[in-house]
Design a protein around this motif. Structure first.
Motif, PDB file in Angstrom:
ATOM      1  N   THR A  20       0.843  -1.189  -0.210  1.00 38.13           N
ATOM      2  CA  THR A  20      -0.077  -0.144   0.428  1.00 38.13           C
ATOM      3  C   THR A  20       1.143   1.153  -0.058  1.00 38.13           C
ATOM      4  OG1 THR A  20      -1.656  -1.011   1.515  1.00 38.13           O
ATOM      5  CG2 THR A  20      -1.517   1.467   1.474  1.00 38.13           C
ATOM      6  N   VAL A  40      -6.407   4.894  -1.370  1.00 36.58           N
ATOM      7  CA  VAL A  40      -5.237   4.232  -1.018  1.00 36.58           C
ATOM      8  C   VAL A  40      -4.618   4.847   0.152  1.00 36.58           C
ATOM      9  CG1 VAL A  40      -3.274   3.597  -1.433  1.00 36.58           C
ATOM     10  CG2 VAL A  40      -4.616   3.735  -3.282  1.00 36.58           C
ATOM     11  N   VAL A  43      -6.491   3.523   2.863  1.00 34.58           N
ATOM     12  CA  VAL A  43      -6.608   2.063   3.062  1.00 34.58           C
ATOM     13  C   VAL A  43      -5.218   1.626   3.692  1.00 34.58           C
ATOM     14  CG1 VAL A  43      -5.813  -0.203   1.815  1.00 34.58           C
ATOM     15  CG2 VAL A  43      -7.556   1.959   0.920  1.00 34.58           C
ATOM     16  N   ILE A  46      -5.863   2.468   7.589  1.00 31.69           N
ATOM     17  CA  ILE A  46      -6.572   1.273   8.031  1.00 31.69           C
ATOM     18  C   ILE A  46      -6.286   0.259   8.692  1.00 31.69           C
ATOM     19  CG2 ILE A  46      -8.676   0.090   7.666  1.00 31.69           C
ATOM     20  CD1 ILE A  46     -10.199   2.142   6.047  1.00 31.69           C
ATOM     21  N   GLU A  47      -5.375  -0.088   7.395  1.00 33.93           N
ATOM     22  CA  GLU A  47      -4.284  -0.962   7.872  1.00 33.93           C
ATOM     23  C   GLU A  47      -3.238  -0.689   8.796  1.00 33.93           C
ATOM     24  OE1 GLU A  47      -2.045  -1.351   3.540  1.00 33.93           O
ATOM     25  OE2 GLU A  47      -3.033  -3.424   3.133  1.00 33.93           O
TER      26      GLU A  47
END
Length: 449
Positions: A20, A40, A43, A46-47
């Motif tokens: 990512t 992105v 994301v 969040i990751e």
């Protein structure tokens, strides 16, 4: 297996996070991918949060378990990890360990309750204390002995005997001692035994107390009754013939027709008088000898202790007694297993051993088998001992209780004071004498120091 799953989970999340990041780095500076860059970036956030949450959740579970390990007394149940998760097997193992700790806790509690019940209901007084003299535990039996509340200091026992605390500290481990105490203006005798145990590296002392007044009273009464029986027998044996004979002689010398008037002496009368007076004199001498023996038992010398090498000491005794043994064809053997020095009065102990050996010589009279006496010195679990053993007629079980009573004898010409003397001499040495025997199979007398 657990470690592999944890490794895979972390690696997958790390790879996704890395990919990512790479993707975001490729598109974030391209205008046509502005909206994609924002997505992105979301994301990526969040990751990152998911990785943090995953690690924090794992840390919390492990922290919860290790907290339970630190407190084994806890009865909490470990929740474990979610079914099917990467930590499922670890959770199951941790749950088993926690169950074992809880089982151990329950067993310890049951054991503590069991020992507490025993201590509370045992009939022997128990007191435990630390090196500083602080008392940890006094059971009901100990409280009943002193009949009042005891302060939690060992020194508080000095009110019953000024030397009580010193007596306990001086008492050897696992040895019994006797102490006289005054409780509520009444005299008691306590049997005391001291033991040592360690808890968490600290010394804890345990003393057991038993009131033995009733046992002592019974033993004393039994001893007096036995002594009185022996004294009565000895005195009556001397007085009865003297009384009977004197009455007979009086009748011989008095005129039956003239009471109070003595007959004219003749040859026969004088002969009877001489014979009667000789018998009276003999019985009187026997009674005097008996009184002399009694006096010797009640006026024992105080032992003068010396450090004595056992080997040479017993060699000397063997040399002294060997001529008497040879007369009766008795072999005497010496076996000294202990070469250390011992503190004793050589004159008194020599007398005791010679008496025991002479008793063995008497016991061997009339024995057709090869006669032998063995003297052995050595150590056992009870300490140093010297024993005299023979293969003579042995001692009847009914007589074994009586042989140490003053003036009790099974021999026609025995005085009955030798073994009583030996017992008192050993007591003055803080030791004891005991006997092992089987009728017809010899006897062994043991001096324990």
């Amino acid at each position: 297996m657990v470690y592999k799953r944890l490794y895979i989970q972390v690696v997958i999340r790390a790879i996704l996070l890395l990919l990512t990041c790479i993707l975001l780095a490729r598109i974030m500076f391209l205008r046509e991918y502005v909206h994609a860059s924002i997505v992105v970036s979301g994301v990526l956030i969040i990751e990152t949060l998911e990785l943090i949450r995953y690690l924090n959740r794992t840390n919390r579970k492990l922290a919860q378990f290790f907290t339970l390990l630190q407190d084994r007394a806890s009865s909490q149940k470990f929740d474990g990890f979610e079914p099917g998760g990467s930590f499922r097997e670890l959770g199951l193992q941790l749950e088993k360990i926690n169950s074992l700790f809880q089982k151990e806790r329950r067993e310890n509690e049951a054991q503590q309750n069991y020992f507490h019940y025993l201590i509370e209901h045992i009939g022997v007084g128990i007191i435990t204390f630390k090196d500083d003299g602080n008392i940890d535990l006094i059971n009901p039996a100990a409280k009943a002995i002193f009949a009042e509340k005891i302060t939690p200091k060992l020194a508080s026992l000095n009110k019953y005997n000024p030397e009580f605390e010193k007596f306990i500290y001086d008492l050897e481990l696992n040895e019994k001692g006797l102490i006289r105490v005054i409780i509520a203006n009444e005299i008691f005798y306590l049997s005391v035994k001291k033991s040592l145990f360690k808890l968490q590296g600290k010394n804890h002392w345990l003393i057991s107390l038993q009131d033995i007044n009733s046992e002592l009273d019974k033993k004393e009464l039994d001893a007096w009754q036995k002594i009185i029986r022996v004294l009565t027998h000895e005195i009556m044996s001397s007085i009865s013939p003297v009384s009977s004979l004197s009455e007979h002689l009086l009748k011989k010398i008095q005129d039956p027709d003239k009471p109070g008037i003595v007959k004219d002496p003749d040859g026969n009368l004088m002969e009877d008088l001489a014979e009667g007076l000789e018998i009276i004199n003999t019985r009187g001498q026997g009674l005097m000898e008996f009184v002399k023996h009694y006096h010797s038992l009640t006026h024992l010398p105080i032992p003068v202790l010396e450090e004595v090498q056992l080997g040479p000491f017993l060699d000397k005794i063997q040399i002294l007694i060997e001529p008497e043994c040879k007369k009766d064809d008795i072999s005497i053997m010496l076996d000294v297993k202990e070469r250390d020095k011992i503190s004793l009065d050589p004159n008194l102990i020599e007398q005791v051993l010679l008496n025991l050996i002479r008793n063995s010589i008497q016991a061997l009279k009339g024995i057709s088998a090869k006669k032998s006496i063995s003297i052995t010195a050595g150590k056992d679990v009870k300490g140093l001992q010297i024993s005299v053993r023979d293969n003579g007629c042995g001692i009847d079980i009914d007589n074994m209780d009586n042989i140490f009573i003053p003036f009790y004898t099974t021999r026609d010409k025995g005085s009955g004071i030798g073994l009583s003397f030996a017992k008192q001499i050993m007591r003055l040495h803080n030791g004891q004498i005991s006997v092992r025997s089987e009728d017809g199979k010899g006897a062994e007398f043991i001096l324990r120091f």
